[in-house]
Design a protein around this motif. Structure first.
Motif, PDB file in Angstrom:
ATOM      1  N   PHE A  46       0.838  -1.192   0.000  1.00 16.82           N
ATOM      2  CA  PHE A  46       0.000   0.000   0.000  1.00 16.82           C
ATOM      3  C   PHE A  46       0.875   1.245   0.000  1.00 16.82           C
ATOM      4  O   PHE A  46       1.859   1.341   0.731  1.00 16.82           O
ATOM      5  N   TYR A  47       0.497   2.203  -0.822  1.00 17.19           N
ATOM      6  CA  TYR A  47       1.217   3.478  -0.907  1.00 17.19           C
ATOM      7  C   TYR A  47       1.037   4.267   0.385  1.00 17.19           C
ATOM      8  O   TYR A  47      -0.031   4.291   0.978  1.00 17.19           O
ATOM      9  N   ASN A  89      -3.283   2.607  -6.641  1.00 14.06           N
ATOM     10  CA  ASN A  89      -2.176   2.430  -5.711  1.00 14.06           C
ATOM     11  C   ASN A  89      -0.835   2.452  -6.453  1.00 14.06           C
ATOM     12  O   ASN A  89       0.117   3.111  -6.035  1.00 14.06           O
TER      13      ASN A  89
END
Length: 183
Positions: A46-47, A89
């Motif tokens: 996840f960013y 993402n």
């Protein structure tokens, strides 16, 4: 030219991924180098704006490929009138240095008739990253998804209309990419 294709599905047999593979084959047959990033096969963390995940090997590989790309193809399923979270993402890990002055072709697959909402959103993201949107896009939906999945063989007209549209979009994209690159 080097073309990077990013597929934004989190599903193994996604029609948007099949569409991307089909496009990659067409581009390869035209003599260009294609690198496919299938976000189902190679998921990203996840960013986070705090920089967490930027040292992940897949993120670094994607960023490096994008820096070297002459053109980009983005393929997404359309979920709830938008692009997939998986593709968004991945795009969050990229910046203007990855898109600036590069031709970008957007493609979608929708369970409904067509997936134009996701394409409009992708084109907006590309503009914000200073990429150059291809004037054509590809959107397949409904029964067209089945035609693509089955290789166009079992349908009236052999899916020629869809196949022609995909070919036109590929040629238009490659022409734009060559012009932008100065070839």
């Amino acid at each position: 030219m080097k073309i990077v294709i990013i597929t934004g599905s989190n599903r193994k047999s996604a029609t948007s991924t099949r569409l991307a593979v089909n496009m990659g084959q067409l581009i390869s047959k035209k003599g260009h180098q294609v690198q496919l990033f299938d976000l189902f096969e190679t998921p990203l963390p996840f960013y986070s704006p705090e920089g967490i995940g930027f040292d992940h090997a897949t993120v670094q590989s994607l960023q490096q490929a994008m820096l070297q790309a002459d053109g980009v193809v983005l393929a997404t399923p359309e979920y709830h009138g938008s692009l997939s979270g998986v593709l968004k993402n991945a795009l969050d890990f990229l910046g203007q240095e990855h898109f600036r002055g590069k031709a970008v072709l957007s493609m979608s697959s929708s369970g409904g008739a067509v997936g134009t909402s996701s394409l409009l959103q992708l084109q907006s993201i590309v503009r914000n990253l200073h990429g150059i949107n291809s004037p054509d896009w590809v959107s397949i939906g409904g029964a067209q998804r089945n035609e693509l999945a089955d290789g166009f063989a079992d349908y009236e007209g052999s899916g020629q209309g869809i196949n022609d549209r995909i070919h036109r979009a590929a040629l238009s994209f490659l022409e734009l990419a060559a012009q932008v690159r100065g070839n």
